[in-house]
Write a protein that holds these residues in place. Structure first.
Motif, PDB file in Angstrom:
ATOM      1  N   ALA A 370       0.839  -1.142  -0.144  1.00  0.00           N
ATOM      2  CA  ALA A 370       0.112  -0.035   0.004  1.00  0.00           C
ATOM      3  C   ALA A 370       0.708   1.144  -0.133  1.00  0.00           C
ATOM      4  O   ALA A 370       0.674   2.333  -0.729  1.00  0.00           O
ATOM      5  CB  ALA A 370      -0.896  -0.007   1.202  1.00  0.00           C
ATOM      6  N   VAL A 371       1.915   1.372   0.766  1.00  0.00           N
ATOM      7  CA  VAL A 371       2.836   2.282   1.070  1.00  0.00           C
ATOM      8  C   VAL A 371       3.596   2.631  -0.569  1.00  0.00           C
ATOM      9  O   VAL A 371       3.732   3.670  -0.952  1.00  0.00           O
ATOM     10  CB  VAL A 371       3.720   2.291   1.829  1.00  0.00           C
ATOM     11  N   HIS A 372       3.875   1.607  -1.198  1.00  0.00           N
ATOM     12  CA  HIS A 372       4.796   1.551  -2.290  1.00  0.00           C
ATOM     13  C   HIS A 372       3.610   2.232  -3.368  1.00  0.00           C
ATOM     14  O   HIS A 372       4.151   2.945  -3.953  1.00  0.00           O
ATOM     15  CB  HIS A 372       5.225   0.142  -2.816  1.00  0.00           C
ATOM     16  N   SER A 373       2.389   1.657  -3.507  1.00  0.00           N
ATOM     17  CA  SER A 373       1.587   2.003  -4.446  1.00  0.00           C
ATOM     18  C   SER A 373       1.410   3.585  -4.180  1.00  0.00           C
ATOM     19  O   SER A 373       0.971   4.303  -5.136  1.00  0.00           O
ATOM     20  CB  SER A 373       0.116   1.539  -4.403  1.00  0.00           C
ATOM     21  N   ALA A 374       1.149   4.002  -3.117  1.00  0.00           N
ATOM     22  CA  ALA A 374       0.891   5.502  -2.661  1.00  0.00           C
ATOM     23  C   ALA A 374       1.986   6.523  -3.229  1.00  0.00           C
ATOM     24  O   ALA A 374       1.848   7.455  -3.708  1.00  0.00           O
ATOM     25  CB  ALA A 374       0.546   5.661  -1.361  1.00  0.00           C
ATOM     26  N   ARG A 375       3.170   5.834  -2.896  1.00  0.00           N
ATOM     27  CA  ARG A 375       4.321   6.750  -3.037  1.00  0.00           C
ATOM     28  C   ARG A 375       4.735   6.437  -4.523  1.00  0.00           C
ATOM     29  O   ARG A 375       4.921   7.667  -5.262  1.00  0.00           O
ATOM     30  CB  ARG A 375       5.614   6.201  -2.474  1.00  0.00           C
ATOM     31  N   ALA A 376       4.333   5.460  -5.433  1.00  0.00           N
ATOM     32  CA  ALA A 376       4.507   5.644  -6.907  1.00  0.00           C
ATOM     33  C   ALA A 376       3.580   6.421  -7.504  1.00  0.00           C
ATOM     34  O   ALA A 376       3.604   6.989  -8.501  1.00  0.00           O
ATOM     35  CB  ALA A 376       4.191   4.144  -7.095  1.00  0.00           C
ATOM     36  N   ALA A 377       2.314   6.726  -7.004  1.00  0.00           N
ATOM     37  CA  ALA A 377       1.308   7.471  -7.268  1.00  0.00           C
ATOM     38  C   ALA A 377       1.629   8.751  -7.309  1.00  0.00           C
ATOM     39  O   ALA A 377       1.186   9.823  -8.202  1.00  0.00           O
ATOM     40  CB  ALA A 377      -0.056   7.152  -6.805  1.00  0.00           C
ATOM     41  N   GLY A 378       2.443   8.923  -6.238  1.00  0.00           N
ATOM     42  CA  GLY A 378       2.951  10.459  -6.041  1.00  0.00           C
ATOM     43  C   GLY A 378       4.187  10.798  -6.862  1.00  0.00           C
ATOM     44  O   GLY A 378       4.550  11.896  -6.711  1.00  0.00           O
ATOM     45  N   GLY A 379       4.484   9.708  -7.802  1.00  0.00           N
ATOM     46  CA  GLY A 379       5.705  10.367  -8.687  1.00  0.00           C
ATOM     47  C   GLY A 379       7.015   9.616  -8.209  1.00  0.00           C
ATOM     48  O   GLY A 379       8.155  10.120  -8.692  1.00  0.00           O
ATOM     49  N   GLU A 380       7.014   9.300  -6.957  1.00  0.00           N
ATOM     50  CA  GLU A 380       8.348   8.638  -6.198  1.00  0.00           C
ATOM     51  C   GLU A 380       9.100   7.288  -6.947  1.00  0.00           C
ATOM     52  O   GLU A 380       7.822   6.426  -7.016  1.00  0.00           O
ATOM     53  CB  GLU A 380       8.172   8.528  -5.007  1.00  0.00           C
TER      54      GLU A 380
END
Length: 442
Positions: A370-380
């Motif tokens: 979940a954290v990875h998906s959220a950060r990837a969605a934010g462009g990280e």
């Protein structure tokens, strides 16, 4: 009782437990290899680890009842045979479902081993030494953990998945033969008959009797609080955390995990001696260790950036102390239950730590994804096993530790109230320390 033969029989039982731990912990250093072999993300990888722990926990009460009915020899041998089959399936698995099925069998066989060896030692030993035997059994089991983080990790890297896990199946078969040749429940006349329970009529009253004992419940929450975090680290997430999250080399990560095991082997006998010498202060020792685990994990997780190596070493040492601390739960079960229901009581206690592990393993994997998906969605551009993800995911352990701490305090109060009714008064620890100091000053 307490004879040379007693030590030989116990030794073979302890070796069977050591092999069971080797089977159980082999996935802990194979996480990256498993993710690559089965092409799975963190959530599904956590399923592979959690399924064995979940089955192990679910089997504890049935196994405890069966130990009281059929005796430890039958259960240890049956568990070893089932684990051989399960590890063979894992070795041959090309797809995740077959590997999960193999891990289920490993969980069933593993579940039959530890509490059966605990019951075995009560049939072959008498006196104060029994309080230390559980720690020695657990310490022997830690050798299996050590074998998984050093030689097995090397073997996996050298010969690959099938041959390395197949070798574990062969080791399990050797342990099975030793158990069949050497292990027996007790010397003649040395223990109550294990066939004295009428199944299915009599097993429930005995199990209910064990669960009603506040000492059994205190043992459950002790195990719940102290084993979960160590299990999560050693059985699944410690290796990825160290290698992928903190950037350690594979050899360094294996060395740090070996420190957990080595610390447990050193501290275990010390805890056994302490619980035998100060039986009324066992719960105080447990509370101190839980507090130490909470403080250490909190420090690691809130440390700015990557925690320094010295702090990681402190963490693995504390996790090594927590393992022997969890074993004190079986000593609570032993002292508050008659031998004829000890298998059931030990089963209740053993559920605790593995219930906590079963809750944490998939929770950490889900949070990581979940954290990875959220950060990837934010462009990280970050990996699944980035330290910041681990920092958030591993914080879930603090919830479990807080629940365990509260319940230990609560069940200790009930246990001491029951002891007070029997004429045993346990005063505050500082009162006991002051009394001892006055005696020394005379």
């Amino acid at each position: 009782m307490n004879s040379a033969r007693s030590w030989i029989v116990w030794g073979v039982g302890a070796i069977a437990y050591m092999v069971a731990i080797l089977h159980r912990s082999s996935l802990g250093v194979a996480g990256p290899a498993a993710a690559e072999r089965f092409e799975v993300q963190a959530t599904l990888l956590s399923t592979l680890g959690a399924v064995q722990v979940g089955v192990y926990a679910a089997m504890q009460i049935p196994v405890g009842v069966l130990v009281d009915r059929y005796g430890p020899r039958v259960l240890i041998a049956s568990g070893a045979a089932v684990m051989v089959g399960g590890q063979t399936m894992v070795a041959l698995a090309e797809e995740l479902p077959l590997a999960i099925a193999g891990r289920i069998l490993l969980g069933i066989g593993d579940a039959a081993t530890f509490i059966s060896v605990i019951r075995l030692q009560s049939g072959w030993f008498r006196g104060p030494i029994v309080a230390q035997m559980s720690q020695w059994t657990a310490t022997t089991g830690q050798l299996g953990q050590l074998l998984s983080v050093v030689p097995f990790a090397w073997l996996l890297h050298q010969v690959g998945w099938t041959l390395s896990f197949g070798s574990l199946a062969i080791v399990g078969a050797v342990a099975l033969v030793l158990v069949l040749l050497i292990v027996f429940d007790a010397p003649k006349g040395g223990a109550p008959a294990t066939g004295s329970i009428d199944v299915p009529v009599g097993w429930w009253p005995r199990l209910r009797s064990a669960m009603r004992q506040p000492g059994t419940r205190l043992g459950f929450w002790t195990h719940f609080s102290l084993l979960g975090s160590t299990n999560v680290f050693l059985l699944l997430w410690g290796y990825p955390m160290l290698v992928e999250g903190l950037g350690y080399e594979r050899g360094q990560a294996a060395g740090l995990m070996a420190i957990v095991v080595g610390t447990g082997m050193v501290v275990g006998p010390i805890v056994g001696i302490a619980t035998a010498r100060f039986p009324l202060r066992r719960s105080t020792l447990v509370l101190a260790i839980v507090g130490l685990v909470v403080a250490t994990w909190t420090t690691v997780l809130v440390w700015p950036g990557h925690p320094p190596t010295w702090l990681v070493i402190v963490l693995v040492v504390v996790l090594g102390i927590a393992g022997p601390g969890s074993t004190v739960g079986f000593d609570f079960a032993r002292t508050f239950n008659p031998l004829r229901v000890l298998g059931s009581a030990n089963g209740v206690v053993n559920i605790g730590g593995f219930m906590a592990s079963f809750a944490l393993m998939p929770a950490i994997g889900i949070i990581l994804d979940a954290v990875h998906s959220a950060r990837a969605a934010g462009g990280e551009a970050v990996g699944v096993y980035d330290w910041e993800g681990f920092r958030i995911a591993l914080a879930s352990q603090l919830v479990v530790l807080a629940i365990g701490l509260v319940m230990i305090v609560r069940t200790r109060r009930v246990t001491r109230s029951r002891m007070r009714e029997e004429g045993i008064e346990v005063g505050p620890v500082w009162t006991a320390i002051a009394r001892r100091m006055r005696r020394r000053g005379r």
